[in-house]
Design a protein around this motif. Structure first.
Motif, short mmCIF file in Angstrom:
data_model
loop_
_atom_site.label_atom_id
_atom_site.label_comp_id
_atom_site.label_asym_id
_atom_site.label_seq_id
_atom_site.Cartn_x
_atom_site.Cartn_y
_atom_site.Cartn_z
N LEU A 1 -13.24 45.38 -32.29
CA LEU A 1 -13.57 44.87 -30.85
C LEU A 1 -15.37 44.87 -30.88
O LEU A 1 -16.04 45.75 -31.49
CB LEU A 1 -12.90 46.03 -29.48
CG LEU A 1 -11.08 45.81 -29.38
CD1 LEU A 1 -10.97 47.51 -28.47
CD2 LEU A 1 -10.58 44.43 -29.72
N ASP A 26 -10.90 45.04 -19.21
CA ASP A 26 -11.61 43.51 -19.75
C ASP A 26 -12.72 43.09 -19.38
O ASP A 26 -13.07 42.88 -20.66
CB ASP A 26 -10.09 42.57 -19.25
CG ASP A 26 -8.71 42.64 -20.10
OD1 ASP A 26 -8.28 43.66 -20.40
OD2 ASP A 26 -7.83 42.15 -19.18
N GLY A 31 -13.10 43.18 -23.65
CA GLY A 31 -12.02 41.72 -23.59
C GLY A 31 -10.99 41.64 -23.09
O GLY A 31 -10.37 42.35 -23.20
#
Length: 228
Positions: A41, A143, A147
């Motif tokens: 991430l 998010d 992500g």
């Protein structure tokens, strides 16, 4: 008969003796061990700018030797982090060694994207005691930072941990201007999931330096802390 009061020199001597005894008996109770800098991430808050693994990261055997040292020092609990520790192919073996061979309570700090039921079951079999899942606010806030789609995976991972019998399951939340008003809802979410929750204020470091304006003001810290 009343005992004679200690002289200043006697008092200092007793204090020094007690201090030296305390130092001799001191041991590390808890240890944090970052086993990789790899992460899949690219979280905006990331304090370490993690991404690619280091070229010379420890091998499995080298990790075991470090764990030997940590356990021999009398450490009771060890928390594995990163980067993202679950990206290591040998991570389950590392957990097993720390827990089953070295008798330490093992905690894992994770983004939880790989924690499907099969992996959680393997973690439990390996001897994990605690799983900490990073959830930075409700779906939109989380998010934005970590992500699209990561929030739902975190929630399912938390459910998997509870269902598979992980003894301690915790949400860890980084609180910023983006999500501090969601604190009460985060607590309700934790209660609904039957997990614990810990909150820490956002501090701009690593990749997070680009978002320093999201640090809580003094007034926002007050409002956040009063709400929880």
């Amino acid at each position: 008969l009343m005992k004679q009061a200690l002289s200043p020199q006697d008092f200092l001597s007793v204090t020094r003796r007690k201090f030296k005894e305390m130092v001799r008996e001191t041991r590390p109770v808890h240890c944090w061990f970052s086993v990789t800098e790899a992460c899949d991430l690219r979280c905006k808050y990331c304090g370490g700018s993690f991404g690619k693994p280091l070229k010379d990261e420890l091998t499995t055997c080298e990790v075991y030797r470090v764990l030997d040292n940590i356990a021999d020092a009398g450490t009771e609990t060890i928390e594995f982090g990163g980067g993202e520790p679950t990206l290591r192919d040998d991570f389950l073996e590392i957990v097993h060694y720390a827990s089953r061979e070295k008798n330490m309570y093992v905690s894992v700090n994770t983004h939880a994207q790989l924690l499907d039921k099969k992996y959680v079951e393997a973690l439990v079999s390996s001897g994990v005691f605690q799983v900490k899942v990073s959830v930075d606010g409700l779906k939109g806030s989380h998010d934005w930072n970590r992500g699209i789609g990561t929030f739902e995976k975190c929630i399912q991972a938390l459910r998997n941990c509870v269902e598979e019998g992980v003894r301690s399951v915790m949400i860890t939340a980084c609180i910023s201007q983006l999500n501090y008003k969601e604190a009460e809802q985060m607590i309700r979410l934790a209660i609904d999931l039957d997990v614990d929750i810990s909150m820490v204020p956002f501090l701009p470091a690593g990749r997070g330096k680009a978002w320093k304006d999201l640090m809580l003001t003094r007034e926002q810290v007050r409002d956040w802390q009063r709400s929880v």
